[in-house]
Design a protein around this motif. Structure first.
Motif, mmCIF file in Angstrom:
data_model
loop_
_atom_site.group_PDB
_atom_site.id
_atom_site.type_symbol
_atom_site.label_atom_id
_atom_site.label_comp_id
_atom_site.label_asym_id
_atom_site.label_seq_id
_atom_site.Cartn_x
_atom_site.Cartn_y
_atom_site.Cartn_z
ATOM 1 N N TYR A 1 0.811 -1.213 0.000
ATOM 2 C CA TYR A 1 0.000 0.000 0.000
ATOM 3 C C TYR A 1 0.847 1.267 0.000
ATOM 4 O O TYR A 1 0.295 2.368 0.088
ATOM 5 C CB TYR A 1 -0.933 0.003 1.214
ATOM 6 C CG TYR A 1 -1.839 -1.200 1.234
ATOM 7 C CD1 TYR A 1 -3.028 -1.214 0.525
ATOM 8 C CD2 TYR A 1 -1.478 -2.341 1.940
ATOM 9 C CE1 TYR A 1 -3.849 -2.330 0.521
ATOM 10 C CE2 TYR A 1 -2.291 -3.462 1.950
ATOM 11 C CZ TYR A 1 -3.474 -3.451 1.236
ATOM 12 O OH TYR A 1 -4.270 -4.564 1.233
ATOM 13 N N SER B 1 2.501 2.519 2.313
ATOM 14 C CA SER B 1 2.083 3.254 3.509
ATOM 15 C C SER B 1 2.919 2.843 4.710
ATOM 16 O O SER B 1 3.382 1.705 4.798
ATOM 17 C CB SER B 1 0.614 2.976 3.826
ATOM 18 O OG SER B 1 -0.213 3.398 2.774
ATOM 19 N N THR C 1 7.025 11.410 2.823
ATOM 20 C CA THR C 1 6.070 11.927 1.849
ATOM 21 C C THR C 1 6.759 12.227 0.523
ATOM 22 O O THR C 1 6.240 11.910 -0.547
ATOM 23 C CB THR C 1 5.367 13.183 2.396
ATOM 24 O OG1 THR C 1 4.762 12.851 3.654
ATOM 25 C CG2 THR C 1 4.301 13.685 1.453
ATOM 26 N N TRP D 1 5.603 7.841 0.101
ATOM 27 C CA TRP D 1 4.934 7.010 1.089
ATOM 28 C C TRP D 1 3.777 7.774 1.723
ATOM 29 O O TRP D 1 3.866 8.970 1.970
ATOM 30 C CB TRP D 1 5.905 6.582 2.192
ATOM 31 C CG TRP D 1 6.913 5.583 1.734
ATOM 32 C CD1 TRP D 1 8.113 5.862 1.165
ATOM 33 C CD2 TRP D 1 6.812 4.165 1.793
ATOM 34 N NE1 TRP D 1 8.771 4.689 0.865
ATOM 35 C CE2 TRP D 1 7.987 3.629 1.249
ATOM 36 C CE3 TRP D 1 5.838 3.292 2.271
ATOM 37 C CZ2 TRP D 1 8.225 2.267 1.151
ATOM 38 C CZ3 TRP D 1 6.077 1.935 2.176
ATOM 39 C CH2 TRP D 1 7.248 1.428 1.619
ATOM 40 N N ARG D 2 2.693 7.082 1.994
ATOM 41 C CA ARG D 2 1.577 7.649 2.758
ATOM 42 C C ARG D 2 1.895 7.413 4.233
ATOM 43 O O ARG D 2 2.231 6.301 4.620
ATOM 44 C CB ARG D 2 0.270 6.973 2.393
ATOM 45 C CG ARG D 2 -0.872 7.405 3.318
ATOM 46 C CD ARG D 2 -2.142 6.772 2.920
ATOM 47 N NE ARG D 2 -2.599 7.523 1.744
ATOM 48 C CZ ARG D 2 -3.786 7.390 1.200
ATOM 49 N NH1 ARG D 2 -4.625 6.528 1.681
ATOM 50 N NH2 ARG D 2 -4.128 8.111 0.159
ATOM 51 N N CYS E 1 -8.019 4.092 5.184
ATOM 52 C CA CYS E 1 -6.843 4.742 4.592
ATOM 53 C C CYS E 1 -6.096 3.781 3.673
ATOM 54 O O CYS E 1 -5.697 4.158 2.564
ATOM 55 C CB CYS E 1 -5.888 5.211 5.689
ATOM 56 S SG CYS E 1 -6.428 6.690 6.555
ATOM 57 N N LEU E 2 -5.934 2.566 4.116
ATOM 58 C CA LEU E 2 -5.165 1.606 3.327
ATOM 59 C C LEU E 2 -5.914 1.118 2.102
ATOM 60 O O LEU E 2 -5.310 0.902 1.055
ATOM 61 C CB LEU E 2 -4.731 0.430 4.212
ATOM 62 C CG LEU E 2 -3.758 0.819 5.329
ATOM 63 C CD1 LEU E 2 -3.550 -0.342 6.282
ATOM 64 C CD2 LEU E 2 -2.441 1.298 4.753
ATOM 65 N N CYS F 1 -5.518 3.258 -0.862
ATOM 66 C CA CYS F 1 -4.229 3.129 -1.550
ATOM 67 C C CYS F 1 -4.205 1.984 -2.542
ATOM 68 O O CYS F 1 -3.406 1.981 -3.464
ATOM 69 C CB CYS F 1 -3.100 2.899 -0.538
ATOM 70 S SG CYS F 1 -2.862 4.254 0.582
#
Length: 137
Positions: free
Chosen positions: A56, A58, A105, A109-110, A132-133, A136
């Motif tokens: 993701y 993240s 960022t 990457w989130r 949130c995931l 993505c």
């Protein structure tokens, strides 16, 4: 004035863990139970994020309210003794956090931050993380 001796305080502070903390384990269980697979504490990323979800793109930081000074949180109080030391230490922590988030960022990457106090309502945190995931994917 501290109620503990310097030896007692030193032993107390040395016992505070930096990885695999109880809040971190709670978040990991949440993610894993919902089918998310992740890596832990990747050293090649700025700030060594607590949880990394490469699929993701993240990362999740599980922050203690005191150590990272969660704004407006009742658990983010500052110690009365050695004010100068603690103010500078906690300010450095906050600056380092902001710098790491900025670098992550920029790398694409989130960044998701979960605060220790938020885990009192674990269902809300779990839903927020999952939403949130899934955005993505």
């Amino acid at each position: 004035m501290d109620v503990l001796t310097s030896e007692q305080r030193s032993r107390n502070m040395a016992a505070i863990k930096g990885v695999n903390t109880r809040p971190e384990l709670v978040v990991r269980r949440m993610l894993h139970s919902r089918g998310f697979r992740f890596r832990l504490h990747r050293k090649d990323l700025p700030g060594r994020p607590d949880i990394v979800l490469p699929k993701y793109k993240s990362v999740v930081f599980v922050n203690g309210c005191f150590w990272h000074q969660h704004a407006g949180c009742k658990f983010a109080g500052k110690p009365i003794s050695r004010e100068e030391y603690w103010n500078s230490k906690l300010a450095r922590n906050m600056a380092r956090d902001a710098d790491n988030i900025s670098k992550l960022t920029e790398l694409g990457w989130r960044v998701i931050v979960v605060w220790e106090c938020e885990l009192r309502d674990a269902d809300t945190v779990a839903t927020r993380l999952a939403n949130c995931l899934k955005q993505c994917a």
